[in-house]
Design an enzyme around this catalytic site. Structure first.
Site, PDB file in Angstrom:
ATOM      1  N   GLY A 137      -9.007  32.851   4.017  1.00  0.00           N
ATOM      2  CA  GLY A 137      -8.139  32.710   5.135  1.00  0.00           C
ATOM      3  C   GLY A 137      -7.284  31.515   5.016  1.00  0.00           C
ATOM      4  O   GLY A 137      -6.634  31.090   5.816  1.00  0.00           O
ATOM      5  N   ILE A 272      -9.474  44.086  -3.785  1.00  0.00           N
ATOM      6  CA  ILE A 272     -10.267  43.648  -4.905  1.00  0.00           C
ATOM      7  C   ILE A 272     -11.714  43.406  -4.300  1.00  0.00           C
ATOM      8  O   ILE A 272     -11.860  42.753  -3.655  1.00  0.00           O
ATOM      9  CB  ILE A 272      -9.506  42.423  -5.476  1.00  0.00           C
ATOM     10  CG1 ILE A 272      -8.398  42.767  -5.990  1.00  0.00           C
ATOM     11  CG2 ILE A 272     -10.603  41.939  -6.719  1.00  0.00           C
ATOM     12  CD1 ILE A 272      -7.609  41.345  -6.618  1.00  0.00           C
ATOM     13  N   TYR A 465       6.099  21.282  -6.527  1.00  0.00           N
ATOM     14  CA  TYR A 465       5.326  20.988  -5.090  1.00  0.00           C
ATOM     15  C   TYR A 465       5.725  20.045  -4.055  1.00  0.00           C
ATOM     16  O   TYR A 465       5.881  18.798  -4.403  1.00  0.00           O
ATOM     17  CB  TYR A 465       3.986  20.826  -5.441  1.00  0.00           C
ATOM     18  CG  TYR A 465       2.925  21.343  -4.387  1.00  0.00           C
ATOM     19  CD1 TYR A 465       2.369  22.596  -4.377  1.00  0.00           C
ATOM     20  CD2 TYR A 465       3.005  20.486  -3.223  1.00  0.00           C
ATOM     21  CE1 TYR A 465       1.191  22.989  -3.396  1.00  0.00           C
ATOM     22  CE2 TYR A 465       1.807  20.856  -2.075  1.00  0.00           C
ATOM     23  CZ  TYR A 465       1.112  22.029  -2.274  1.00  0.00           C
ATOM     24  OH  TYR A 465       0.394  22.503  -1.217  1.00  0.00           O
TER      25      TYR A 465
END
Length: 547
Positions: A137, A272, A465
């Site tokens: 999550g 998967i 980033y």
């Protein structure tokens, strides 16, 4: 000195709540001065006040799934469903904190093995129910949002019970792991056999092996161990068209590598269930240390030199001036003054911190690799801050996710985004994205901090980033960030990739076609039609519905 950077940025939320790591008085004072933070607090709305609609799962489908998986593994209660309502983005967290409307699944399925995953998909195909695969999550791009698409109901297929180490081949150095295994547990089981994946993204404590594969994850030590797709030697998927297995050899010329179609498929082309991964011996010796270079471009040139001379440390992380300032300020007043004096005496006017970390099997190997790295670095006027700073970064890199909740409590808009491009365009891309974010966030009178670092470097380019801290808009907190994210994504388009390692999900989908082209979009749509002809798998993510 790692303080408020990446450690604060993956807030944890569960239906039962959890306490936030408090901000120090110094951090609060600095934030108030730097971004104009208000004195008031904005605590989260209790989970009990969040609106959870009744389940729309047809009773006949629920009964069939319960007969297959067991009643206890088909959950329709509000708490279970709310716990799978979205991921970890700022928008996700704000919706939960402010009682905004949430996309909540109609049920949570918990199959216990790959065969049951396949069987559950077949039930959902028969009843035309959307399926959202769910691992840790940790998606920050809407990748696990419970979107129904054209379906009347949507279920979250939680892989938590697929948590086995299936096999370990020490001769070939290949481990087969079930997709629901959390990274922490995988490392523990592999370490007991003398091996490691070496994959440590910021999401490490919560993320799963299947999630790493589904999103093409990149760990903090990717310069040494590679990205996750570099580690995958085989994959097993459940699809509405049947089970799909890929990977029989270390290399093959038997057509395109379809493993790379499955890896990064984000649950839209299959669920998967198992991943075969390359593992390496657990390092015996490690060393992390920090340096400061003068100016962003000087730092970029230094990292590029390391990459192109093939002497990158396993962890190679360059912070820009703004990110370095935050790290220094949160180190404490006396340390900041001492650092500033040291750097001025060395002629450093725009300090950018560089963290380097090496893993090795012997002291000799560590010394050889470190000397090769530092040999190239010596030509850049880098000032060594020492091992203590580097080891502090290493020891705290996973320890403070709840500090993000403390920032949210204090009314801070705190979020990240990332991209990558070639070396020749790195600084232009950074400036374009930074300016877009600053312009958008200043439009309401805020004083944002926009920080940037390189954390993944290659011979041809690197990732960028970005971290944003800004006072949260009282009128439209969600719109404030969504407008800024759109401005940043528009700035990225045509200059870099829309995602280096966060994936596409729902949030980046509008910009994907510009990157892969109409033909590329058609190829993905054709693959979707082949494995998921009725479109039940993760609607609204990665692949736009046929127009």
């Amino acid at each position: 000195m790692s303080g408020l950077i990446e450690h604060t940025l993956r807030g944890t939320w569960t239906p039962s709540g959890g306490s936030a790591a408090p901000l120090s008085p110094r951090a609060l004072r600095w934030l108030r001065q730097r971004i104009g933070l208000a004195e008031t607090t904005t605590p989260a709305v209790p989970a009990s006040l969040l609106e959870v609609p009744d389940s729309a799962l047809p009773e006949t489908a629920r009964e069939e799934l319960a007969a297959l998986l067991g009643e206890q593994h088909v959950l329709t209660d509000a708490t279970a469903r709310l716990g799978r309502a979205g991921g970890m983005s700022y928008s996700d967290l704000m919706r939960r904190r402010s009682a905004e409307e949430l996309a909540v699944p109609d049920a949570v399925l918990l199959p216990g093995d790959p065969e049951l995953v396949q069987a559950a998909l077949e039930v959902c195909v028969r009843h035309d129910i959307a399926v959202v695969p769910f691992g840790g999550g940790t998606s920050v791009v809407g990748g696990v949002d419970a979107l129904r698409g054209s379906k009347a109901a949507v279920v979250s297929l939680d892989l938590a019970r697929l948590d086995r180490l299936v096999s370990l081949d020490p001769s070939s150095r290949i481990a087969v792991l079930q997709a629901g295994m959390r990274a922490v547990e995988a490392e523990s089981l592999l370490a007991a056999q003398g091996f490691t994946l070496g994959h440590f993204p910021q999401s490490f404590e919560r993320a799963t092996i299947g999630g790493f594969a589904a999103t093409r994850s990149a760990g903090q030590a990717s310069s040494g161990y590679g990205r996750f797709e570099d580690m995958v030697t085989g994959v097993r998927l459940a699809t509405p068209a049947g089970e799909w297995r890929l990977g029989v050899a270390p290399a093959s010329a038997a057509g395109p590598d379809l493993r790379q179609l499955a890896v990064g498929s984000e649950g839209a082309l299959g669920v998967i269930t198992e991943v075969a991964v390359r593992v390496r011996p657990v390092p015996v010796h490690s060393r992390y240390e920090a340096f400061v270079v003068d100016g962003w471009q000087g730092g970029v040139d230094a990292v590029r030199a390391l990459a192109q001379n093939r002497v990158l440390a396993d962890v190679t992380r360059l912070s820009d001036v703004d990110e370095t300032e935050v790290q220094f300020e949160l180190a404490g007043a006396m340390k900041v003054k001492a650092l500033q004096f040291l750097l001025r005496s060395k002629g450093i006017r725009q300090p950018c911190m560089l963290v380097l970390g090496w893993d090795a099997g012997s002291r000799a190997e560590l010394a050889r690799r470190r000397e090769a790295t530092l040999g190239v670095l010596r030509g850049t006027r880098a000032v060594r801050l020492g091992r203590a700073v580097g080891e502090t970064w290493r020891s705290h890199r996973f320890s403070g996710p709840r500090q993000r909740d403390a920032l949210l409590d204090r009314g801070v808009c705190v979020e990240t985004l990332e991209t990558a491009t070639h070396w020749s365009g790195i600084s232009e891309l950074r400036s374009a994205v930074r300016n877009a974010l600053v312009r958008s966030l200043r439009s309401g009178g805020e004083k944002p901090i926009v920080m940037c670092h390189i954390s993944h470097a290659y011979e041809t380019g690197a990732s960028l980033y970005f971290t944003v801290l800004a006072p949260r808009s009282a009128q439209d907190p969600l719109g404030q960030w969504q407008q800024a994210k759109q401005a940043a994504s528009d700035a990225i388009a045509g200059r870099g990739t829309i995602s280096h390692h966060h994936a596409v999900g729902a949030d980046h989908l509008p910009w994907l076609v510009e990157e892969i082209g109409d033909i590329g979009e058609s190829v993905l749509a054709a693959a979707k039609q082949a494995v998921d002809p009725t479109g039940i798998l993760n609607p609204g993510k990665l692949i736009r519905p046929a127009r």
